[in-house]
Motif scaffolding. Structure first.
Motif, PDB file in Angstrom:
ATOM      1  N   ARG A  19     -48.790 105.002  26.008  1.00 50.18           N
ATOM      2  CA  ARG A  19     -48.258 104.654  24.691  1.00 50.18           C
ATOM      3  C   ARG A  19     -47.435 105.819  24.112  1.00 50.18           C
ATOM      4  NH1 ARG A  19     -52.277 101.992  22.754  1.00 50.18           N
ATOM      5  NH2 ARG A  19     -51.189 100.018  22.752  1.00 50.18           N
ATOM      6  N   GLU A  20     -47.987 107.043  24.203  1.00 48.80           N
ATOM      7  CA  GLU A  20     -47.274 108.221  23.687  1.00 48.80           C
ATOM      8  C   GLU A  20     -45.971 108.449  24.460  1.00 48.80           C
ATOM      9  OE1 GLU A  20     -51.123 110.948  22.366  1.00 48.80           O
ATOM     10  OE2 GLU A  20     -50.441 110.972  24.438  1.00 48.80           O
ATOM     11  N   ALA A  21     -46.050 108.354  25.779  1.00 46.70           N
ATOM     12  CA  ALA A  21     -44.872 108.575  26.617  1.00 46.70           C
ATOM     13  C   ALA A  21     -43.799 107.521  26.357  1.00 46.70           C
ATOM     14  CB  ALA A  21     -45.271 108.570  28.085  1.00 46.70           C
ATOM     15  N   HIS A  22     -44.208 106.276  26.203  1.00 42.03           N
ATOM     16  CA  HIS A  22     -43.259 105.196  25.926  1.00 42.03           C
ATOM     17  C   HIS A  22     -42.512 105.468  24.618  1.00 42.03           C
ATOM     18  CE1 HIS A  22     -41.982 101.217  24.419  1.00 42.03           C
ATOM     19  NE2 HIS A  22     -41.640 101.058  25.679  1.00 42.03           N
ATOM     20  N   ALA A  23     -43.244 105.858  23.578  1.00 47.16           N
ATOM     21  CA  ALA A  23     -42.620 106.137  22.279  1.00 47.16           C
ATOM     22  C   ALA A  23     -41.649 107.315  22.376  1.00 47.16           C
ATOM     23  CB  ALA A  23     -43.694 106.407  21.225  1.00 47.16           C
ATOM     24  N   LEU A  24     -42.050 108.387  23.059  1.00 51.54           N
ATOM     25  CA  LEU A  24     -41.193 109.559  23.182  1.00 51.54           C
ATOM     26  C   LEU A  24     -39.927 109.231  23.967  1.00 51.54           C
ATOM     27  CD1 LEU A  24     -40.601 112.556  22.794  1.00 51.54           C
ATOM     28  CD2 LEU A  24     -42.041 113.019  24.802  1.00 51.54           C
ATOM     29  N   CYS A  25     -40.076 108.557  25.103  1.00 50.90           N
ATOM     30  CA  CYS A  25     -38.903 108.205  25.905  1.00 50.90           C
ATOM     31  C   CYS A  25     -37.962 107.290  25.132  1.00 50.90           C
ATOM     32  CB  CYS A  25     -39.331 107.568  27.219  1.00 50.90           C
ATOM     33  SG  CYS A  25     -39.990 108.758  28.396  1.00 50.90           S
ATOM     34  N   ARG A  26     -38.513 106.316  24.431  1.00 51.01           N
ATOM     35  CA  ARG A  26     -37.685 105.399  23.632  1.00 51.01           C
ATOM     36  C   ARG A  26     -36.895 106.185  22.591  1.00 51.01           C
ATOM     37  NH1 ARG A  26     -41.476 102.371  20.838  1.00 51.01           N
ATOM     38  NH2 ARG A  26     -41.314 104.012  19.310  1.00 51.01           N
ATOM     39  N   ASP A  27     -37.555 107.126  21.904  1.00 49.55           N
ATOM     40  CA  ASP A  27     -36.884 107.919  20.870  1.00 49.55           C
ATOM     41  C   ASP A  27     -35.776 108.800  21.449  1.00 49.55           C
ATOM     42  OD1 ASP A  27     -38.570 106.767  19.004  1.00 49.55           O
ATOM     43  OD2 ASP A  27     -39.839 108.544  18.761  1.00 49.55           O
ATOM     44  N   LEU A  28     -35.958 109.260  22.683  1.00 50.83           N
ATOM     45  CA  LEU A  28     -34.956 110.116  23.323  1.00 50.83           C
ATOM     46  C   LEU A  28     -33.834 109.319  23.984  1.00 50.83           C
ATOM     47  CD1 LEU A  28     -37.274 112.774  25.009  1.00 50.83           C
ATOM     48  CD2 LEU A  28     -35.790 113.096  23.010  1.00 50.83           C
ATOM     49  N   GLY A  29     -34.040 108.014  24.155  1.00 52.51           N
ATOM     50  CA  GLY A  29     -33.022 107.193  24.802  1.00 52.51           C
ATOM     51  C   GLY A  29     -33.233 107.056  26.298  1.00 52.51           C
ATOM     52  N   THR A  56     -35.458 118.254  33.821  1.00 46.67           N
ATOM     53  CA  THR A  56     -34.320 117.664  34.520  1.00 46.67           C
ATOM     54  C   THR A  56     -33.397 117.009  33.492  1.00 46.67           C
ATOM     55  OG1 THR A  56     -35.720 117.196  36.436  1.00 46.67           O
ATOM     56  CG2 THR A  56     -33.662 115.953  36.256  1.00 46.67           C
ATOM     57  N   MET A  57     -32.094 117.114  33.711  1.00 47.80           N
ATOM     58  CA  MET A  57     -31.136 116.455  32.828  1.00 47.80           C
ATOM     59  C   MET A  57     -30.873 115.048  33.371  1.00 47.80           C
ATOM     60  SD  MET A  57     -30.856 118.698  30.559  1.00 47.80           S
ATOM     61  CE  MET A  57     -29.584 118.039  29.508  1.00 47.80           C
ATOM     62  N   ALA A  58     -30.994 114.052  32.494  1.00 52.06           N
ATOM     63  CA  ALA A  58     -30.830 112.651  32.898  1.00 52.06           C
ATOM     64  C   ALA A  58     -29.800 111.970  32.004  1.00 52.06           C
ATOM     65  CB  ALA A  58     -32.166 111.922  32.791  1.00 52.06           C
ATOM     66  N   ALA A  59     -29.161 110.957  32.553  1.00 53.19           N
ATOM     67  CA  ALA A  59     -28.210 110.156  31.784  1.00 53.19           C
ATOM     68  C   ALA A  59     -28.972 109.307  30.769  1.00 53.19           C
ATOM     69  CB  ALA A  59     -27.411 109.264  32.716  1.00 53.19           C
ATOM     70  N   PRO A  60     -28.348 108.960  29.646  1.00 52.27           N
ATOM     71  CA  PRO A  60     -28.989 108.058  28.694  1.00 52.27           C
ATOM     72  C   PRO A  60     -29.418 106.759  29.381  1.00 52.27           C
ATOM     73  CG  PRO A  60     -27.011 109.001  27.740  1.00 52.27           C
ATOM     74  CD  PRO A  60     -27.025 109.399  29.193  1.00 52.27           C
ATOM     75  N   ALA A  61     -30.574 106.263  29.011  1.00 46.16           N
ATOM     76  CA  ALA A  61     -31.173 105.038  29.547  1.00 46.16           C
ATOM     77  C   ALA A  61     -31.664 105.194  30.984  1.00 46.16           C
ATOM     78  CB  ALA A  61     -30.240 103.847  29.417  1.00 46.16           C
ATOM     79  N   ALA A  62     -31.699 106.425  31.505  1.00 45.78           N
ATOM     80  CA  ALA A  62     -32.242 106.657  32.843  1.00 45.78           C
ATOM     81  C   ALA A  62     -33.749 106.395  32.822  1.00 45.78           C
ATOM     82  CB  ALA A  62     -31.975 108.093  33.285  1.00 45.78           C
ATOM     83  N   ALA A  63     -34.288 106.053  33.978  1.00 47.13           N
ATOM     84  CA  ALA A  63     -35.723 105.778  34.094  1.00 47.13           C
ATOM     85  C   ALA A  63     -36.490 107.055  34.431  1.00 47.13           C
ATOM     86  CB  ALA A  63     -35.978 104.735  35.155  1.00 47.13           C
ATOM     87  N   VAL A  64     -37.602 107.232  33.748  1.00 52.95           N
ATOM     88  CA  VAL A  64     -38.564 108.266  34.083  1.00 52.95           C
ATOM     89  C   VAL A  64     -39.787 107.518  34.602  1.00 52.95           C
ATOM     90  CG1 VAL A  64     -39.970 110.184  33.245  1.00 52.95           C
ATOM     91  CG2 VAL A  64     -37.711 109.769  32.241  1.00 52.95           C
TER      92      VAL A  64
END
Length: 80
Positions: A19-29, A56-64
């Protein structure tokens, strides 16, 4: 310079709940992808491993992609 701004630094998700990771990733794009896409992400489980690695540098909307404490790691081992 514009290329640098188009990338997002992947955060360290290990130790967070889904839940925490999902929220953080969503906020970062970024998109949070559970390693086993046949199952729903158990939002209360703790993350044990991620790809790409933090920093690591990732493109917007990239999957983690994440693995939880109950999942086998990419090499087949279980988290300690």
């Amino acid at each position: 310079m514009g290329d640098w701004l188009a990338h997002i630094e992947v955060p360290d998700l290990v130790g967070m709940t889904g839940r925490e990771a999902h929220a953080l990733c969503r906020d970062l794009g970024l998109f949070l992808g559970y390693y086993n896409m046949d199952q729903q992400l158990p939002l209360s489980m703790v993350i044990a491993y991620q790809e790409p690695l933090p920093g690591t540098m990732a493109a917007p909307a990239a999957a983690v992609r994440i693995w939880t404490t109950l999942d086998p790691l990419p090499d087949g081992r279980r988290p300690q």
